[in-house]
Design a protein around this motif. Structure first.
Motif, PDB file in Angstrom:
ATOM      1  N   ALA A  32      -2.777 -14.683  -2.263  1.00 10.27           N
ATOM      2  CA  ALA A  32      -3.026 -13.462  -2.842  1.00 10.27           C
ATOM      3  C   ALA A  32      -2.535 -12.246  -1.822  1.00 10.27           C
ATOM      4  O   ALA A  32      -1.883 -11.336  -2.256  1.00 10.27           O
ATOM      5  N   THR A  33      -2.661 -12.530  -0.566  1.00 12.55           N
ATOM      6  CA  THR A  33      -2.184 -11.574   0.451  1.00 12.55           C
ATOM      7  C   THR A  33      -0.819 -11.433   0.492  1.00 12.55           C
ATOM      8  O   THR A  33      -0.199 -10.484   1.087  1.00 12.55           O
ATOM      9  N   VAL A  38       3.071  -3.395  -3.770  1.00 10.97           N
ATOM     10  CA  VAL A  38       3.130  -2.483  -4.712  1.00 10.97           C
ATOM     11  C   VAL A  38       2.907  -1.184  -4.188  1.00 10.97           C
ATOM     12  O   VAL A  38       2.332  -0.756  -3.359  1.00 10.97           O
ATOM     13  N   ASN A  39       3.313  -0.077  -5.149  1.00 11.61           N
ATOM     14  CA  ASN A  39       2.860   1.376  -4.832  1.00 11.61           C
ATOM     15  C   ASN A  39       1.398   1.525  -5.013  1.00 11.61           C
ATOM     16  O   ASN A  39       0.559   0.927  -5.743  1.00 11.61           O
ATOM     17  N   HIS A  40       0.774   2.125  -3.498  1.00 15.34           N
ATOM     18  CA  HIS A  40      -0.599   2.237  -3.659  1.00 15.34           C
ATOM     19  C   HIS A  40      -1.128   3.094  -4.520  1.00 15.34           C
ATOM     20  O   HIS A  40      -2.338   3.209  -4.509  1.00 15.34           O
ATOM     21  N   ARG A  41      -0.431   4.009  -5.040  1.00 19.45           N
ATOM     22  CA  ARG A  41      -0.792   4.811  -6.124  1.00 19.45           C
ATOM     23  C   ARG A  41      -0.481   4.344  -7.724  1.00 19.45           C
ATOM     24  O   ARG A  41      -0.768   5.193  -8.603  1.00 19.45           O
ATOM     25  N   GLY A  42      -0.069   3.119  -7.859  1.00 22.48           N
ATOM     26  CA  GLY A  42       0.441   2.778  -9.092  1.00 22.48           C
ATOM     27  C   GLY A  42      -0.542   1.909  -9.984  1.00 22.48           C
ATOM     28  O   GLY A  42      -1.543   1.637  -9.174  1.00 22.48           O
ATOM     29  N   PRO A  43      -0.219   1.558 -10.964  1.00 20.78           N
ATOM     30  CA  PRO A  43      -1.103   0.828 -12.002  1.00 20.78           C
ATOM     31  C   PRO A  43      -1.645  -0.603 -11.337  1.00 20.78           C
ATOM     32  O   PRO A  43      -2.714  -1.023 -11.378  1.00 20.78           O
ATOM     33  N   GLU A  44      -0.858  -1.252 -10.673  1.00 21.46           N
ATOM     34  CA  GLU A  44      -0.944  -2.608 -10.250  1.00 21.46           C
ATOM     35  C   GLU A  44      -2.193  -2.515  -9.141  1.00 21.46           C
ATOM     36  O   GLU A  44      -3.239  -3.295  -9.136  1.00 21.46           O
ATOM     37  N   CYS A  45      -2.145  -1.408  -8.258  1.00 21.73           N
ATOM     38  CA  CYS A  45      -2.999  -1.497  -6.880  1.00 21.73           C
ATOM     39  C   CYS A  45      -4.216  -0.483  -7.710  1.00 21.73           C
ATOM     40  O   CYS A  45      -5.555  -1.192  -7.249  1.00 21.73           O
ATOM     41  N   LYS A  46      -4.365  -0.005  -8.816  1.00 22.33           N
ATOM     42  CA  LYS A  46      -5.297   0.809  -9.182  1.00 22.33           C
ATOM     43  C   LYS A  46      -6.222  -0.537  -9.646  1.00 22.33           C
ATOM     44  O   LYS A  46      -7.611  -0.456  -9.710  1.00 22.33           O
ATOM     45  N   THR A  47      -5.475  -1.387 -10.203  1.00 23.15           N
ATOM     46  CA  THR A  47      -6.242  -2.557 -11.145  1.00 23.15           C
ATOM     47  C   THR A  47      -7.014  -3.269 -10.227  1.00 23.15           C
ATOM     48  O   THR A  47      -8.017  -3.727 -10.360  1.00 23.15           O
ATOM     49  N   LEU A 202     -16.660 -12.830   3.652  1.00 25.52           N
ATOM     50  CA  LEU A 202     -15.820 -12.409   2.506  1.00 25.52           C
ATOM     51  C   LEU A 202     -14.432 -13.050   2.552  1.00 25.52           C
ATOM     52  O   LEU A 202     -13.534 -12.980   1.577  1.00 25.52           O
ATOM     53  N   MET A 203     -14.210 -14.014   3.629  1.00 19.19           N
ATOM     54  CA  MET A 203     -13.154 -14.761   3.611  1.00 19.19           C
ATOM     55  C   MET A 203     -11.861 -14.214   3.610  1.00 19.19           C
ATOM     56  O   MET A 203     -10.766 -14.715   3.101  1.00 19.19           O
ATOM     57  N   CYS A 204     -11.487 -12.958   4.184  1.00 23.17           N
ATOM     58  CA  CYS A 204     -10.342 -12.426   4.322  1.00 23.17           C
ATOM     59  C   CYS A 204      -9.760 -11.967   5.594  1.00 23.17           C
ATOM     60  O   CYS A 204     -10.712 -12.289   6.495  1.00 23.17           O
ATOM     61  N   PRO A 205      -8.540 -11.755   5.762  1.00 22.43           N
ATOM     62  CA  PRO A 205      -8.133 -11.330   7.063  1.00 22.43           C
ATOM     63  C   PRO A 205      -8.684 -10.113   7.427  1.00 22.43           C
ATOM     64  O   PRO A 205      -9.182  -9.217   6.897  1.00 22.43           O
ATOM     65  N   PRO A 206      -8.903  -9.750   8.918  1.00 21.70           N
ATOM     66  CA  PRO A 206      -9.334  -8.666   9.105  1.00 21.70           C
ATOM     67  C   PRO A 206      -8.551  -7.151   8.813  1.00 21.70           C
ATOM     68  O   PRO A 206      -7.485  -7.400   8.515  1.00 21.70           O
ATOM     69  N   GLY A 207      -9.165  -5.975   8.585  1.00 21.39           N
ATOM     70  CA  GLY A 207      -8.648  -4.609   8.469  1.00 21.39           C
ATOM     71  C   GLY A 207      -8.843  -4.128   7.292  1.00 21.39           C
ATOM     72  O   GLY A 207      -8.478  -2.744   7.127  1.00 21.39           O
ATOM     73  N   LEU A 208      -9.914  -4.650   6.403  1.00 23.45           N
ATOM     74  CA  LEU A 208     -10.317  -4.018   5.374  1.00 23.45           C
ATOM     75  C   LEU A 208     -11.946  -3.678   5.525  1.00 23.45           C
ATOM     76  O   LEU A 208     -12.522  -4.809   5.759  1.00 23.45           O
ATOM     77  N   PRO A 251      -4.736  -0.451   2.064  1.00 24.25           N
ATOM     78  CA  PRO A 251      -4.038  -1.930   2.490  1.00 24.25           C
ATOM     79  C   PRO A 251      -3.912  -2.859   1.522  1.00 24.25           C
ATOM     80  O   PRO A 251      -4.707  -3.645   1.192  1.00 24.25           O
ATOM     81  N   VAL A 252      -2.842  -2.647   0.833  1.00 23.35           N
ATOM     82  CA  VAL A 252      -2.687  -3.416  -0.431  1.00 23.35           C
ATOM     83  C   VAL A 252      -2.876  -4.749  -0.330  1.00 23.35           C
ATOM     84  O   VAL A 252      -3.661  -5.422  -1.106  1.00 23.35           O
ATOM     85  N   SER A 253      -2.132  -5.308   0.595  1.00 22.88           N
ATOM     86  CA  SER A 253      -2.281  -6.948   0.719  1.00 22.88           C
ATOM     87  C   SER A 253      -3.706  -7.368   0.876  1.00 22.88           C
ATOM     88  O   SER A 253      -4.037  -8.451   0.342  1.00 22.88           O
ATOM     89  N   LEU A 254      -4.628  -6.646   1.524  1.00 25.35           N
ATOM     90  CA  LEU A 254      -5.879  -6.912   1.817  1.00 25.35           C
ATOM     91  C   LEU A 254      -6.674  -6.855   0.656  1.00 25.35           C
ATOM     92  O   LEU A 254      -7.716  -7.566   0.380  1.00 25.35           O
ATOM     93  N   LEU A 255      -6.293  -5.806  -0.077  1.00 22.43           N
ATOM     94  CA  LEU A 255      -7.126  -5.593  -1.331  1.00 22.43           C
ATOM     95  C   LEU A 255      -7.039  -6.882  -2.405  1.00 22.43           C
ATOM     96  O   LEU A 255      -7.859  -7.343  -2.961  1.00 22.43           O
TER      97      LEU A 255
END
Length: 392
Positions: A32-33, A38-47, A202-208, A251-255
């Motif tokens: 997933a990461t 994508v655009n951090h203000r775009g619809p994909e990131c908002k979703t 929460l099983m993710c990389p650090p940074g969020l 941090p799009v990838s972490l989200l």
């Protein structure tokens, strides 16, 4: 020296990350990461932000809006203070391990007036002592670490929340190493600010990192305009999360990773996730005891996300840590504080199973035997297996 022995080398096959954070990241989350940025203000990131916020609320036990930041856990610990503690305010920090002391250090660096209630490391927090301090003085906030990963002790947030429910004092809790592996019922317990981060249960990389703020705390935040805050401003973050955004570059990838890990947790079922953590940490404790390793916490509410063992006389914690890595590529933690050399720590959080714990004990038995500790062959595996059978 081979390439795999150099500090900069990629770990060899079989590398086992068994720290109390950061933890192993499941393949689903890694994939997933790796999605297209994508655009951090775009619809994909908002979703992604909207879905992540919706899924994290039950883990927190809250109906609050949950705000996300690009930072480690320490950053959002600072954020929790800077948003509610203005000039002339005083806080009471409960110190029952290294990270409680870190909260005190952060507050002092911010020139906040701090009182402390110090608890012997490995002992339960004395709630009566906290209540006595509240009768003596009015504090803006009580500050506590929910899961003290340096000792393996858990704070009784329900009891602390009851102390401040009818007082103006806020309750701030760092659940960086607890959230997702230990029950958190923020609203029910009256915890006003909970902060956490991505790299542990929460099983993710650090940074969020994330923060959840109660209506009581929002009233304090909105009334005081004198605090100097920009990046960490919860008011700015709230306006952004209402638009399914973050105030600054997300941090799009972490989200994406957190959304996937939360999906996995909901698929397993949150009660099952918590029960698994409790069962498997208990199995590791039982196996360690059979190998001659006493739990650092003799009694009290023990952690389900970290197991801390006392190092037997004649051995040194760092030696065990180094041998586990050298012989088995199993990476655990010692201590970088007053317990240095006296304890070893295993993470029991995130994506782990009974097989993980049994492998830990197999490797631990091998190393302890090589270091001269009289260990009964197979005793750790037997004790852990019996515990798993009893708690199935």
């Amino acid at each position: 020296m081979t390439t795999t022995d150099t500090p900069s080398a990629i770990p060899a096959t079989g590398y086992r990350l068994r720290l109390p954070g950061p933890t192993e990241v499941p393949e689903r989350v890694r994939q997933a990461t790796a999605r297209v940025i994508v655009n951090h203000r775009g619809p994909e990131c908002k979703t992604a932000i909207g879905e992540t916020e919706e899924m994290i609320r039950p883990v927190l036990g809250t109906t609050n809006r949950v705000m996300f930041f690009a930072s480690s856990g320490t950053g959002v610990m600072e954020a929790a203070l800077v948003n509610v503690v203005g000039p002339g305010s005083q806080i009471l920090v409960i110190e029952h391990g290294q990270f409680g002391e870190r909260f005190t250090s952060i507050a002092k660096a911010m020139n906040i007036s701090v009182d402390t209630v110090a608890t012997e490391w490995g002992q339960a927090i004395d709630v009566a002592a906290v209540e006595a301090r509240l009768r003596e003085r009015s504090y803006r906030a009580i500050v506590v670490v929910h899961n003290e990963s340096s000792t393996g002790m858990v704070a009784d947030l329900a009891a602390l929340g009851a102390l401040v429910r009818d007082r103006p004092t806020l309750l701030i809790a760092d659940s960086v190493s607890g959230l997702g592996g230990i029950a958190m019922r923020q609203d029910e317990w009256g915890v006003d600010i909970v902060v956490s981060a991505s790299q542990k249960a929460l099983m993710c990389p650090p940074g969020l990192s994330l923060a959840s703020v109660s209506p009581k705390a929002w009233r304090v935040i909105e009334q005081d305009e004198r605090r100097s805050v920009f990046f960490w401003d919860f008011r700015r973050a709230l306006k952004s999360i209402e638009l399914s955004e973050t105030p600054f570059t997300a941090p799009v990838s972490l989200l994406y990773g957190l959304r996937e890990s939360l999906t996995m947790m909901h698929e397993e079922g949150l009660p099952n996730v918590l029960a698994r953590h409790e069962q498997l940490s208990g199995a590791l404790r039982a196996g360690g005891a059979a190998l001659g390793l006493a739990d650092f916490c003799e009694r009290g509410p023990r952690s389900s996300t970290v197991v801390v063992f006392k190092v037997p006389d004649g051995l040194e914690g760092g030696t065990i840590v180094r041998r586990l890595y050298a012989d088995h590529r199993t990476v655990i933690a010692g201590a970088r504080n007053r317990l240095s050399g006296r304890v070893i720590r295993f993470g029991t959080m995130g994506a782990f199973s009974a097989a993980t714990i049994l492998t830990d004990l197999l490797h631990l038995e091998d190393v302890l035997t090589k270091l001269g500790l009289p260990v009964e062959a197979g005793a750790g595996l037997k004790a852990a297996t019996e515990h798993l059978a009893k708690t199935k």
